[in-house]
Design an enzyme around this catalytic site. Structure first.
Site, PDB file in Angstrom:
ATOM      1  N   CYS A   1       0.839  -1.199   0.000  1.00 44.83           N
ATOM      2  CA  CYS A   1       0.000   0.000   0.000  1.00 44.83           C
ATOM      3  C   CYS A   1       0.876   1.252   0.000  1.00 44.83           C
ATOM      4  O   CYS A   1       1.976   1.263   0.555  1.00 44.83           O
ATOM      5  CB  CYS A   1      -0.921   0.003   1.219  1.00 44.83           C
ATOM      6  SG  CYS A   1      -2.085   1.393   1.231  1.00 44.83           S
TER       7      CYS A   1
ATOM      8  N   ASP B   1       0.386   3.766   1.660  1.00 43.15           N
ATOM      9  CA  ASP B   1       0.342   4.347   3.010  1.00 43.15           C
ATOM     10  C   ASP B   1       1.753   4.638   3.534  1.00 43.15           C
ATOM     11  O   ASP B   1       2.621   3.764   3.514  1.00 43.15           O
ATOM     12  CB  ASP B   1      -0.380   3.360   3.946  1.00 43.15           C
ATOM     13  CG  ASP B   1      -0.704   3.975   5.298  1.00 43.15           C
ATOM     14  OD1 ASP B   1       0.236   4.404   6.002  1.00 43.15           O
ATOM     15  OD2 ASP B   1      -1.894   4.027   5.655  1.00 43.15           O
TER      16      ASP B   1
ATOM     17  N   ARG C   1       2.991   4.822   6.280  1.00 45.55           N
ATOM     18  CA  ARG C   1       3.474   4.085   7.461  1.00 45.55           C
ATOM     19  C   ARG C   1       3.957   2.681   7.113  1.00 45.55           C
ATOM     20  O   ARG C   1       4.423   1.945   7.986  1.00 45.55           O
ATOM     21  CB  ARG C   1       2.355   3.994   8.508  1.00 45.55           C
ATOM     22  CG  ARG C   1       1.895   5.347   9.012  1.00 45.55           C
ATOM     23  CD  ARG C   1       0.552   5.271   9.703  1.00 45.55           C
ATOM     24  NE  ARG C   1      -0.525   4.972   8.745  1.00 45.55           N
ATOM     25  CZ  ARG C   1      -1.811   4.897   9.068  1.00 45.55           C
ATOM     26  NH1 ARG C   1      -2.185   5.103  10.314  1.00 45.55           N
ATOM     27  NH2 ARG C   1      -2.725   4.625   8.153  1.00 45.55           N
TER      28      ARG C   1
ATOM     29  N   HIS D   1      -2.184  -4.017   4.950  1.00 41.36           N
ATOM     30  CA  HIS D   1      -2.053  -3.629   6.359  1.00 41.36           C
ATOM     31  C   HIS D   1      -3.430  -3.431   6.968  1.00 41.36           C
ATOM     32  O   HIS D   1      -4.384  -3.049   6.283  1.00 41.36           O
ATOM     33  CB  HIS D   1      -1.198  -2.368   6.510  1.00 41.36           C
ATOM     34  CG  HIS D   1      -1.793  -1.131   5.900  1.00 41.36           C
ATOM     35  ND1 HIS D   1      -2.416  -0.147   6.642  1.00 41.36           N
ATOM     36  CD2 HIS D   1      -1.880  -0.712   4.611  1.00 41.36           C
ATOM     37  CE1 HIS D   1      -2.839   0.818   5.838  1.00 41.36           C
ATOM     38  NE2 HIS D   1      -2.525   0.498   4.601  1.00 41.36           N
TER      39      HIS D   1
ATOM     40  N   CYS E   1      -6.362  -0.148   6.791  1.00 38.53           N
ATOM     41  CA  CYS E   1      -6.072   0.474   5.488  1.00 38.53           C
ATOM     42  C   CYS E   1      -7.209   1.430   5.100  1.00 38.53           C
ATOM     43  O   CYS E   1      -8.367   1.017   4.993  1.00 38.53           O
ATOM     44  CB  CYS E   1      -5.883  -0.601   4.417  1.00 38.53           C
ATOM     45  SG  CYS E   1      -5.461   0.088   2.792  1.00 38.53           S
TER      46      CYS E   1
HETATM   47 CO    CO Z   1      -3.494   1.201   2.986  1.00 38.06          CO
END
Ligand code: CO
Length: 223
Positions: free
Chosen positions: A42, A44, A46, A98, A101
């Site tokens: 992803c 993302d 993090r 994750h 999400c």
């Molecule tokens: Co995500």
């Protein structure tokens, strides 16, 4: 860090520290990359691939998009997979989702988010496919985490069903595809135990997903 120029300063510091720790750090990387892994994760911020598996640059080939999706008409994704499999000859492709999400959550929240809803539609399809199972989970957070896991599993199947991977297996190339999920709360990656290394595994996984396996009842703890 608020200033964009700070990033360039950080980069200089990182380069210097890397050379101090290993004078050949960049010299060894400059000629070729030799990763054994393709990571599909992803976007993302993090869930940075190299960081969470603690690997230096050069060891992992990475594709990231919103909610770690593998679509059969996504030229970007297919090109990355082809290059990884046929040129870099990676032995492992990891699809790592994750928990928590935002893309997965947005796919089922019934709000409009603009163009991205068309991208997230693939997750909505997965949610519809597993509607009965998901509706049997009372806790909304838990239900969302299960959808995050199912999304990973569906993408593992999608990777396995690309012509690139099917051709690689036909040639006898050793190539495994793994489904992992990362916990934002503890920084730990869970192996969803759905790895596939050939067409039979692919068929088994597809059937498991169609007919709901017990894995998910006893499966990875949702965090
Ligand atoms: Co995500």
């Amino acid at each position: 860090m608020t200033n964009i120029e700070q990033l360039l300063e950080n980069n200089k510091g990182w380069s210097q520290r890397s050379i101090e720790a290993n004078p050949r750090f960049f010299a060894d990387l400059v000629d070729q990359q030799n990763p054994d892994y393709l990571w599909i994760g992803c976007s993302d911020s993090r869930v940075s691939a190299n960081v969470i598996v603690d690997l230096d640059p050069g060891l992992i080939f990475v594709l990231r998009n919103v909610a770690n999706l593998v679509n059969h008409t996504d030229m970007n994704c297919l090109s990355v997979i082809q290059f990884a499999v046929e040129v870099l000859k990676v032995s492992h492709i990891v699809v790592c989702g994750h928990y928590g999400c935002g893309g997965v959550a947005a796919s089922v929240d019934n709000d409009r988010h603009g163009l991205i809803d068309n991208w997230l539609r693939h997750i909505r399809d997965t949610a519809n496919l597993h509607a009965a199972f998901l509706e049997s989970i009372e806790d909304p957070a838990e239900r969302l985490n299960k959808l995050c896991e199912l999304n990973v599993a569906e993408q593992v199947v999608n990777v396995g069903e690309t012509t690139i991977v099917l051709d690689a297996w036909d040639r006898g190339q050793e190539l495994s595809i793994h489904g992992w999920i990362y916990g934002l709360k503890d920084g730990i990656i869970r192996d969803l135990q759905i790895s596939i290394s050939g067409e039979n595994d692919l068929k088994d996984l597809r059937n498991k997903l169609l007919f709901h396996d017990e894995r998910r009842e006893s499966g990875a703890a949702s965090k």
